[in-house]
Structure formats: structure tokens, C-alpha cells
Design an enzyme around this catalytic site. Structure first.
Site, PDB file in Angstrom:
ATOM      1  N   ARG A 175      -6.079  -8.395  15.634  1.00  0.00           N
ATOM      2  CA  ARG A 175      -6.407  -7.055  15.583  1.00  0.00           C
ATOM      3  C   ARG A 175      -7.914  -6.699  15.098  1.00  0.00           C
ATOM      4  NH1 ARG A 175      -5.453  -3.110  11.949  1.00  0.00           N
ATOM      5  NH2 ARG A 175      -4.836  -4.793  10.498  1.00  0.00           N
ATOM      6  N   LYS A 227      -4.152   7.636 -10.407  1.00  0.00           N
ATOM      7  CA  LYS A 227      -5.511   8.467 -10.081  1.00  0.00           C
ATOM      8  C   LYS A 227      -5.767   9.431 -11.443  1.00  0.00           C
ATOM      9  CE  LYS A 227      -4.055   8.720  -5.248  1.00  0.00           C
ATOM     10  NZ  LYS A 227      -3.293   9.677  -4.362  1.00  0.00           N
TER      11      LYS A 227
HETATM   12  N1  HSE Z   1      -0.259   7.795  -0.965  1.00  0.00           N
HETATM   13  C1  HSE Z   1      -1.053   8.816  -1.418  1.00  0.00           C
HETATM   14  C2  HSE Z   1      -0.497  10.142  -1.018  1.00  0.00           C
HETATM   15  C3  HSE Z   1      -2.442   8.510  -0.745  1.00  0.00           C
HETATM   16  O1  HSE Z   1       0.447  10.515  -0.736  1.00  0.00           O
HETATM   17  O2  HSE Z   1      -1.439  10.983  -1.408  1.00  0.00           O
HETATM   18  C4  HSE Z   1      -3.198   7.167  -1.080  1.00  0.00           C
HETATM   19  O3  HSE Z   1      -3.267   7.286  -2.692  1.00  0.00           O
END
Ligand code: HSE
Length: 438
Positions: free
Chosen positions: A49, A205
Site C-alpha cells: 500500500r 490533549k
Molecule cells: N479520536 C479523536 C477524536 C481524534 O475522536 O477526536 C484523534 O485524536
């Protein structure tokens, strides 16, 4: 000037998007960066790929260590994810004197302190715009745009999957389990959705944003995390009737006793702009003392939005590549010897207001018993609603909104209320935030 050479680790959704956007906008990007940025090597487990995607333009290998150690590579983009092999690769890349661009929030939130120390030791950069809120340039805003400010608080919708689920639950009145299945069918939720729905991805985050906003090390293990899997359609409806929306909010605040670092479902006034962020979109409200409240909105995931952030980092690193390390923007916004050790507040010490829902037998004296317990714990009621019982039923839902109070008092009051014989089952408790911008 000769182009800067990049090695890409992982050419899945984001890697593929990065490769494509870099090729598509090469001219504009070169005009901005001052030299070409060229992906010379790609590592991926799926060689076939990867070769199909990159053609003859780059060397493809299954061995990511070959890329991070290759003498011709200047910058390594890490898009493998996870913390195990990614950590080894990033540390090896830094040791080999390569700059690193990563979208890996889990890695930075949990091992960031070690990674930034290694980057400093080797005089290279680690850039991570794509790790928080996909295409929204929130790292740039916090680390550079807002440097004049004392950041007071941040509240963000930074997980698109859970925001999509909450939007659907509200719009359709459907239960969590049903919407989760739909989100999985549409490809918004992963087969194992735990990180998204239990607030872990958002806490990763948030940990990064708190570090660069307050000048503290990464403290993921001290973050309080509560997800959306326990939310009922009834609470979303009741909140709506009271003028609120329930969002999975990631909140960090500089409080008198320490820093709050928490992710949980939160009632916010429906009239707030951020309460109207729907579906998979992300938004972050940042309150600085000088600028006031600012809000950043956009796509928090997806191939092209995330590629936008990865490439912005590539351009930054390219521009700063030849700069003396002391003259670069510090990884965590504050000078490394200026990081503070201010404690993260345990959730029991956090002050907020609450939505409480209890199911009780509709009998005289029930409210008096409940409100006595609240008063004994110094909890003041702001608003209260008793729902009509269904016909022939003697059970009713009571909803109370409290004034600001400390969480440990609410825990004590709930434990006591649940022992009352007139109270049926558990008390539902959801934290509330007004997000006033004054
Ligand atoms: N899985 C995350 C979300 C995106 O649903 O926002 C990547 O951090």
C-alpha cells in the site's frame, strides 16, 4: 537552498494525507519555508500500500529504525501512534540528531517530559501541533500567539467521537449504546472506542495544553477522567429543558490551591458558542488575562486537517533548523528551567456547581430530607424541578442545580442521600460550568 529531507513513519490516514497535501501544495509551501520539503523515506508495515501511495518518489521500508537512523534524513514525522514502539523510535531519532514532528498525544502526555529532555540534550526540536485538535492551530496560539497573557483557564471540546455521540443523543433522543454503534458503522468511532468515549484521548490533549499554558511538566497521571458512557438520554433532555447542553469538556484552570486538570461530561449554558459545536467538530475556549476569552474552532481529526497541522510543523522546523537551539520557541512555551511544580488539584478539591438527579417516592417530607442533607454539607441550591410522575406511578425525578461548591462535600451529601429509604437507586451527578468570560 537544497531541500530538507523528511522520513515518514506510518502512511495510514494522516500519513497519506500529509504526503498528498505536501505534494499538492509544494510550491506554496516552498515559498513559505524558504526551501523544498521532500519526503525521501517512508516506513510502513504494509509495503504494498505504501509503495502504491508514494510511487518512485521515496524509498519505502518496513523498518522504521532504518528511517530514523538514515544519515540523509533531517526531520522524522512520527504517525505510528501508541506509546511503545513510537517512544523508542522518537528517542532514537532524537539521539541521531533528527527533529521530530508528531501527532502522538498519548506519547507526549505520558512520556513527554523524557522526550523533551532528550530533544534538548541533542539540540533538536519536537513539534506537535497535530497532537491536539487536529487542524486547529491551538498549540501555535497557546505557545506563541498568547505569550503576553497569564492564561486563566481553557475549556475544550477536543474529542470529535464523543461530541458526535452526544450531538446524536440530543438530536434523536437515543441512548448511548445505540449511537455508539451508529458512530462505529460510520467510521467515527473505533472498534475499541475506550480512549475516545472514556475521556482518555481528551485528557492526553488537555495535559499537553495545560503544560504549555501554565509552564508545568506533562502530568497526565494526575488528570481526572470521566467519560460519556454512563450518560442517559433522560439527563440530556432534562439539561436541555433547563437551558443547558451536555458536552464532554476538557478543563484546565489556574485555581488558588493548584491547577485543575479534568475531563468529564459537563452542563454548559446552551447560549454559549461552544455549546453549539456539534458532531465531530472541535472547539477550544482560552481565557487570558489580557486578551480575554478567545475561541478556536475546526476539524479535530481527519486526513487533510491533521496533515495541515503536520505540515505547519514541518515548515516551522525547516525555518528554525539552522537556528541556535536557545533561540527557538521552547517546547513547552516556557524556558525549561522556568517550569513550575504547582500541584494538580485532586478532583475532590475542585469547586464547581452540579446537576443532581434523584428518583424518589412522591411522599411528604422527601424534599425536606434531601435539602437538609445538602444544607448540612454547605451546598446551596440554585434551581430545582420536580418532574410529573407517569400515570399510576408514585416515583418522580427531582433535578437540582447547585451553586458553586467543593466536590468532596457533594460526594458526602450524595452518599447520605442514597441511604434515604425514599430515594430509589443512585443519584446522578453531572458537573456544570458557566464559562462566563468576565
Ligand atoms: N479520536 C479523536 C477524536 C481524534 O475522536 O477526536 C484523534 O485524536
Amino acid at each position: 537552498m537544497k531541500p530538507i529531507n523528511v522520513g515518514l513513519l506510518g502512511i495510514g490516514t494522516v500519513g497519506g494525507g500529509t504526503f498528498e497535501v505536501l505534494a499538492r501544495n509544494q510550491q506554496e509551501i516552498t515559498r513559505r519555508a524558504g526551501r523544498g520539503i521532500v519526503i525521501r523515506m517512508v516506513a510502513d508495515k504494509d509495503l504494498e500500500r505504501a509503495r502504491k501511495l508514494v510511487g518512485d518518489s521515496a524509498t519505502v521500508t518496513a523498518d522504521a529504525f532504518e528511517v530514523v537512523q538514515h544519515p540523509d534524513i533531517d526531520i522524522v514525522i512520527e504517525l505510528i501512534g501508541g506509546t511503545n514502539i513510537a517512544q523508542k523510535l522518537v528517542l532514537k531519532a532524537l539521539e541521531c540528531g533528527k527533529h521530530v514532528v508528531t501527532a502522538n498525544k498519548a506519547l507526549l502526555a505520558t512520556c513527554g517530559n523524557e522526550i523533551f529532555a532528550a530533544a534538548r540534550k541533542h539540540g533538536v526540536m519536537v513539534a506537535f501541533e497535530a497532537a491536539v485538535a487536529g487542524g486547529i492551530p491551538i498549540i501555535k496560539a497557546l505557545r506563541e500567539g498568547l505569550t503576553a497573557n497569564r492564561i486563566e483557564w481553557i475549556a475544550g471540546i477536543i474529542n470529535g467521537t464523543s461530541n458526535f455521540i452526544l450531538s446524536e443523543m440530543r438530536e434523536k433522543g437515543t441512548d448511548f449504546g445505540v449511537v455508539l454503534k451508529e458512530a462505529q458503522r460510520l467510521g467515527y468511532a473505533e472498534a475499541d472506542p475506550t480512549f475516545d468515549i472514556e475521556g482518555i484521548d481528551a485528557a492526553h490533549k488537555l495535559t499537553i495544553m495545560a503544560a504549555i499554558s501554565f509552564g508545568i511538566p506533562m502530568r497526565f497521571k494526575d488528570a481526572y477522567t470521566e467519560g460519556i458512557s454512563g450518560l442517559s438520554a433522560a439527563d440530556i433532555r432534562y439539561a436541555e429543558e433547563l437551558g443547558y447542553r451536555i458536552k464532554l469538556l476538557a478543563i484546565t484552570r489556574r485555581a488558588a490551591k493548584g491547577i485543575e486538570l479534568r475531563v468529564h461530561p459537563t452542563l454548559i449554558p446552551a447560549r454559549r458558542l461552544i455549546a453549539n459545536v456539534e458532531g465531530v467538530m472541535n472547539a477550544i475556549l482560552v481565557k487570558g488575562d489580557a486578551v480575554g476569552a478567545t475561541m478556536y474552532y475546526g476539524a479535530g481529526a481527519g486526513a487533510y486537517p491533521t496533515a495541515s497541522a503536520v505540515i505547519a510543523d514541518l515548515v516551522d522546523v525547516t525555518r528554525m533548523h539552522t537556528a541556535d537551539p536557545e533561540h527557538r520557541v521552547p517546547h513547552l512555551a516556557f524556558q525549561p528551567d522556568q517550569l513550575s511544580n504547582v500541584p494538580i488539584l485532586p478532583i475532590t478539591e475542585v469547586d464547581t456547581s452540579y446537576y443532581l438527579r434523584l428518583r424518589v417516592y412522591d411522599r411528604p417530607g422527601v424534599l425536606a430530607d434531601v435539602t437538609r442533607i445538602l444544607a448540612d454539607n454547605a451546598i446551596s441550591i440554585d434551581a430545582m424541578v420536580q418532574k410529573e410522575p407517569s400515570e399510576g406511578d408514585d416515583q418522580v425525578d427531582i433535578i437540582m442545580l447547585t451553586h458553586l461548591t467543593v466536590e468532596k462535600n457533594v460526594n458526602a451529601a450524595i452518599a447520605k442521600i442514597e441511604t434515604l429509604p425514599v430515594v430509589i437507586g443512585k443519584v446522578t451527578r453531572i458537573r456544570m460550568e458557566q464559562l462566563g468570560t468576565q
